[in-house]
Design an enzyme around this catalytic site. Structure first.
Site, PDB file in Angstrom:
ATOM      1  CB  CYS A   2      -0.912   0.005   1.234  1.00 22.55           C
ATOM      2  SG  CYS A   2      -2.010   1.444   1.308  1.00 22.55           S
ATOM      3  CD  GLU A 105      -1.369  -1.509  -4.361  1.00 22.18           C
ATOM      4  OE1 GLU A 105      -0.430  -1.175  -5.124  1.00 22.18           O
ATOM      5  OE2 GLU A 105      -1.208  -1.809  -3.177  1.00 22.18           O
TER       6      GLU A 105
END
Length: 229
Positions: A2, A105
């Site tokens: 992340c 992402e």
């Protein structure tokens, strides 16, 4: 992993959600492009109850002589967190939660373009990332933190091979150490169906980008093809 996320929940709503006392120096919200080294909202347990505080996103081990003395540790792998010298003690004693609305992402197209995706809970509820924290420095200690990650579940594996450890409300107390031992059992990929995702504007590729349009759907929502990054 992340590496970027969004937080749109007002401070008072965060404090109420986590039953935490808010500090006075919390980061501004909303922030649709939270980046490494930014201050982030963190929920930690304390002797007088939960506290909602600000920490630097980027864990600094105590042996770093400066903030840039080693790798930028924004994530901690669940599989190795208990053995890594940087994280082992924090994993036992200093676990926390980081609130978010969603996270980003990237995949890479066949022609090499970076394709951003915004990932959020399917039910629209806020996300609680599992994290660890560390005070760094002696004269004026800096509170720092890292988000715990696991292997991606099947639903998210089309986007990335890793995912942040996302905890449900019934597990917050266990992770924070309020309910005794057992936090290690929480460190596994999340259940299927909790998260959903869509393509977003490549403008978010810049860490200077801001604004609610960053999380709005953009382009095609097909399962990504090409190289995962």
């Amino acid at each position: 992993m992340c590496g970027r996320f969004a937080i749109t929940l007002p401070t008072d709503a965060m404090a109420q959600l986590f039953a935490a006392q808010p500090a006075n120096d919390l980061p501004k919200v909303p922030n649709f492009n939270v980046c490494p080294t930014n201050p982030v909202h963190v929920v930690q347990a304390g002797d007088t109850g939960r506290q909602l505080v600000s920490m630097r996103w980027g864990f600094l081990p105590h042996w770093y002589k400066s903030e840039s003395a080693g790798p930028l540790l924004i994530n901690a792998r669940a599989e190795t967190i208990a053995e890594k010298p940087a994280f082992a003690k924090a994993a036992r004693e200093r676990r926390c939660l980081i609130p978010a609305t969603g996270f980003y992402e990237w995949t890479k197209s066949e022609d090499g373009a970076r394709l951003p995706w915004y990932i959020h809970r399917s039910d629209g509820a806020p996300i609680a990332f599992a994290a660890v924290w560390q005070n760094w420095g002696t004269d004026d200690p800096v509170k720092t933190c890292a988000i715990v990650t696991t292997a991606a579940n099947q639903g998210l594996s089309a986007i990335h091979h890793r995912m942040p450890l996302i905890l449900e409300a019934e597990d917050w107390g266990k992770w924070l150490g309020e309910e005794g031992h057992g936090a290690a059992r929480l460190m596994q990929p999340g259940p299927e169906g909790v998260l959903d995702y869509h393509r977003v504007d490549p403008a978010v590729n810049s860490n200077r980008a801001e604004g609610p349009e960053l999380i709005e759907p953009f382009g095609e929502d097909d399962i990504p093809r090409g190289q995962l990054i």
